[in-house]
Scaffold this motif. Sequence first.
Motif, PDB file in Angstrom:
ATOM      1  N   LEU A 167       0.834  -1.206   0.000  1.00 54.65           N
ATOM      2  CA  LEU A 167       0.000   0.000   0.000  1.00 54.65           C
ATOM      3  C   LEU A 167       0.866   1.253   0.000  1.00 54.65           C
ATOM      4  N   SER A 169     -19.427  -2.691  -9.454  1.00 49.97           N
ATOM      5  CA  SER A 169     -18.636  -3.844  -9.873  1.00 49.97           C
ATOM      6  C   SER A 169     -17.713  -3.463 -11.025  1.00 49.97           C
ATOM      7  N   VAL A 175      -6.623  -7.160  -6.482  1.00 53.69           N
ATOM      8  CA  VAL A 175      -8.025  -7.346  -6.867  1.00 53.69           C
ATOM      9  C   VAL A 175      -8.161  -8.329  -8.025  1.00 53.69           C
ATOM     10  N   HIS A 225      -8.880 -11.946  -7.698  1.00 54.45           N
ATOM     11  CA  HIS A 225     -10.167 -12.368  -7.122  1.00 54.45           C
ATOM     12  C   HIS A 225     -11.224 -12.560  -8.222  1.00 54.45           C
TER      13      HIS A 225
HETATM   14  N1  SAH Z   1      -7.643  -3.317  -2.470  1.00 54.73           N
HETATM   15  C1  SAH Z   1      -7.930  -3.739  -1.126  1.00 54.73           C
HETATM   16  C2  SAH Z   1      -8.752  -5.017  -1.031  1.00 54.73           C
HETATM   17  C3  SAH Z   1      -8.191  -6.218  -1.718  1.00 54.73           C
HETATM   18  S1  SAH Z   1      -9.215  -7.666  -1.519  1.00 54.73           S
HETATM   19  C4  SAH Z   1      -6.683  -3.845  -0.312  1.00 54.73           C
HETATM   20  O1  SAH Z   1      -5.612  -3.910  -0.891  1.00 54.73           O
HETATM   21  O2  SAH Z   1      -6.742  -3.848   0.917  1.00 54.73           O
HETATM   22  C5  SAH Z   1     -10.129  -7.643  -3.033  1.00 54.73           C
HETATM   23  C6  SAH Z   1     -11.315  -6.737  -3.007  1.00 54.73           C
HETATM   24  O3  SAH Z   1     -11.880  -6.712  -4.319  1.00 54.73           O
HETATM   25  C7  SAH Z   1     -12.435  -7.182  -2.073  1.00 54.73           C
HETATM   26  O4  SAH Z   1     -12.794  -6.143  -1.232  1.00 54.73           O
HETATM   27  C8  SAH Z   1     -13.554  -7.562  -3.006  1.00 54.73           C
HETATM   28  O5  SAH Z   1     -14.850  -7.310  -2.446  1.00 54.73           O
HETATM   29  C9  SAH Z   1     -13.278  -6.684  -4.212  1.00 54.73           C
HETATM   30  N2  SAH Z   1     -13.884  -7.217  -5.454  1.00 54.73           N
HETATM   31  C10 SAH Z   1     -13.902  -8.491  -5.877  1.00 54.73           C
HETATM   32  N3  SAH Z   1     -14.566  -8.570  -7.057  1.00 54.73           N
HETATM   33  C11 SAH Z   1     -14.964  -7.316  -7.375  1.00 54.73           C
HETATM   34  C12 SAH Z   1     -15.687  -6.730  -8.441  1.00 54.73           C
HETATM   35  N4  SAH Z   1     -16.156  -7.476  -9.452  1.00 54.73           N
HETATM   36  N5  SAH Z   1     -15.917  -5.400  -8.431  1.00 54.73           N
HETATM   37  C13 SAH Z   1     -15.471  -4.634  -7.417  1.00 54.73           C
HETATM   38  N6  SAH Z   1     -14.767  -5.127  -6.374  1.00 54.73           N
HETATM   39  C14 SAH Z   1     -14.526  -6.447  -6.351  1.00 54.73           C
END
Ligand code: SAH
Length: 475
Positions: free
Chosen positions: A272, A346, A365, A368
Motif C-alpha cells: 500500500l 462492480s 483485486v 479475485h
Molecule cells: N484493495 C484492497 C482489497 C483487496 S481484496 C486492499 O488492498 O486492501 C479484493 C477486493 O476486491 C475485495 O474487497 C472484493 O470485495 C473486491 N472485489 C472483488 N470482485 C470485485 C468486483 N467485481 N468489483 C469490485 N470489487 C470487487
Amino acid sequence: MLLTISTSRPGATDLGYLLHKHPDRLQTFELSFGRCHVFYPESTETKCTMAMLLDIDSVAMARNKGNKKQNFALAGYVNDRPFVASSFMSTAISKVLGSAMSGQCKSHPDLAKEAIPLEVAIDVLPVRGGEDFLRKMFEPLGYTVSTKRLPLDEQFPNWGESHYFSVRLETTATVASVLSHLYVLIPVFDNQKHYFVSKDELDKLLDKGKGWLDSHPEMETIVRRYLKFMPSVARQAIAQLSEATETDDDSEAKVDAEVAFEKKIRLHDARLDTVTEELVKTGATRVIDLGCGEGKLLKRLIKNWQFKEIVGVDVSVRTLEIASKRLRLDELPSFQSERVKLMHGSLLYRDSRFSEFDAAALVEVIEHLDPPRLSAMERVVFRHALPKVVIVTTPNADYNAMWPDLPAGKFRHADHRFEWTRDEFKVWVDSICQRFGYAAEIAPVGPLDEKLGAPTQMATFTKVGKPIASTGAAQ
Ligand code: SAH
C-alpha cells in the motif's frame, strides 16, 4: 497577547452563545500565570469578533520554580512569553472557553454542530520552521492561511526578520473544532511549554485531537512537539493514533486471512505504501481505488493533500460499511469528507462513475476475478473508465515457493482465482498495453529474492495512445 475569533455568518452575535461569553460584556479571568480578558471589539448581526487578551504576569512567571533554566540572569523577566501565543494561550482557551471547545451549547445545540465561517487572528505566533511549517499544520485542516512575518526590530530593518508571525486563518467549521485545533497546535509552533508536562497531557492530546489528529499528515510531528519532554509518551500517542482506525472494530473487520498469511513481512503495508508513492509520483489529483476493500489505501491517500478527489469502489456492501467506519467518514469535518466517496459497484460492468480519473488503483483485486471475467474488467477499466494511469498489484506465484506452509499449486488466499508467475503477468500486461494503448512498467514489491523475485508484482500503466486492436464491445 491577543487572539481574535470572528464570524460573518448571518446572526453573527450568536457567536456569544457558542463561546459562552456575552458580546456586551468585558470579562476577566484570573489564571495562575496572569489574567485573561475576553471582550468583543465588534458585535453586529453581520460580523462579530471575540477577542482574548492574555495579560501575563512576567514577574510572577520569573519567580515560578519551574522556570529555572535561563540563558542569562534577566531571562526570566526579559522574554517573549507575555507577547506571543504559546502554551499559555492553550491553557487560557481550555480554562476560559472549555465548554465551547467541547461543543456544548445548551441554548443553541444545533448551532454548535454547524460549520460556520470563522476567521482567527493570532497577533504574534513564534514559529520554529517558518511559513511552510505553519501552512503544513493548518492547511490540511481546511484553513486558508495568510501570514505576515514580523521584523526583528521595526527600527532596524537590516537586522532582518524574526521567527514571529502574525497569522490569519479562515475556515468554515464548528467553533469547537477550531478551538481544539488552536489548543493543540499553538504550543506546537513554539516547542516550549510553560508548565510541567505530565502524563495526563496524553489524554488531553487524544481528547482534543479526536476526529482530526489521526488523519493529519503531520500527526507525528505534532505529537512529538506537543509531548516534547516525554518521548516515550509521544511514541505511545503516535501508536494509539495510528491504530485508532485499525483496531476500532476488530470483531467485524476480521483480520483477513491473506494479510495474516503474509504478515511476517508486513507485505500488505509495503504494498500500500508503494502504491501510494507511485500515485504521488504521477501527480494525480483524482484517484479511484477499484476493489478498495476496507479502505486501507484510501486511508493513506486521505493523508496526502495532493489528492483532491478520492473514490473507493467495491462490490461488497459489507466491506464498504467497514471501510466507512474505519475511515470515520461520518466524523470527518466536511472539508475532508467532501474529498472522499465510497461507491458500491462492480468492476465487471461499465460504469460512468469510474470515468475521468487521473489514476486508478487495483490493489490485490484482479486475482479475485474468475479468469473468463477478467476481460470484462479490462474493458471497463482500460477502455471505458480510461484513467491516465492504472496501477495493478497481484501476487507473484514464483515467490510462493518461499512459504513452506503453502503446498505447491495452492493459492495464498482461498478466494484467489489465480496467481500469476512473473512471466504470466508480463504477458498479460503487454497484451493490455497493445490492446488499449497504454505503456507499462513492472516493478517488484516486498523483499526481493534473487531467483524468485518479490512476493508482489506491480504494473504501472500510462495511457499513451489509441488502442492497436479492438476486442469487441463491453458488457
Ligand atoms: N484493495 C484492497 C482489497 C483487496 S481484496 C486492499 O488492498 O486492501 C479484493 C477486493 O476486491 C475485495 O474487497 C472484493 O470485495 C473486491 N472485489 C472483488 N470482485 C470485485 C468486483 N467485481 N468489483 C469490485 N470489487 C470487487
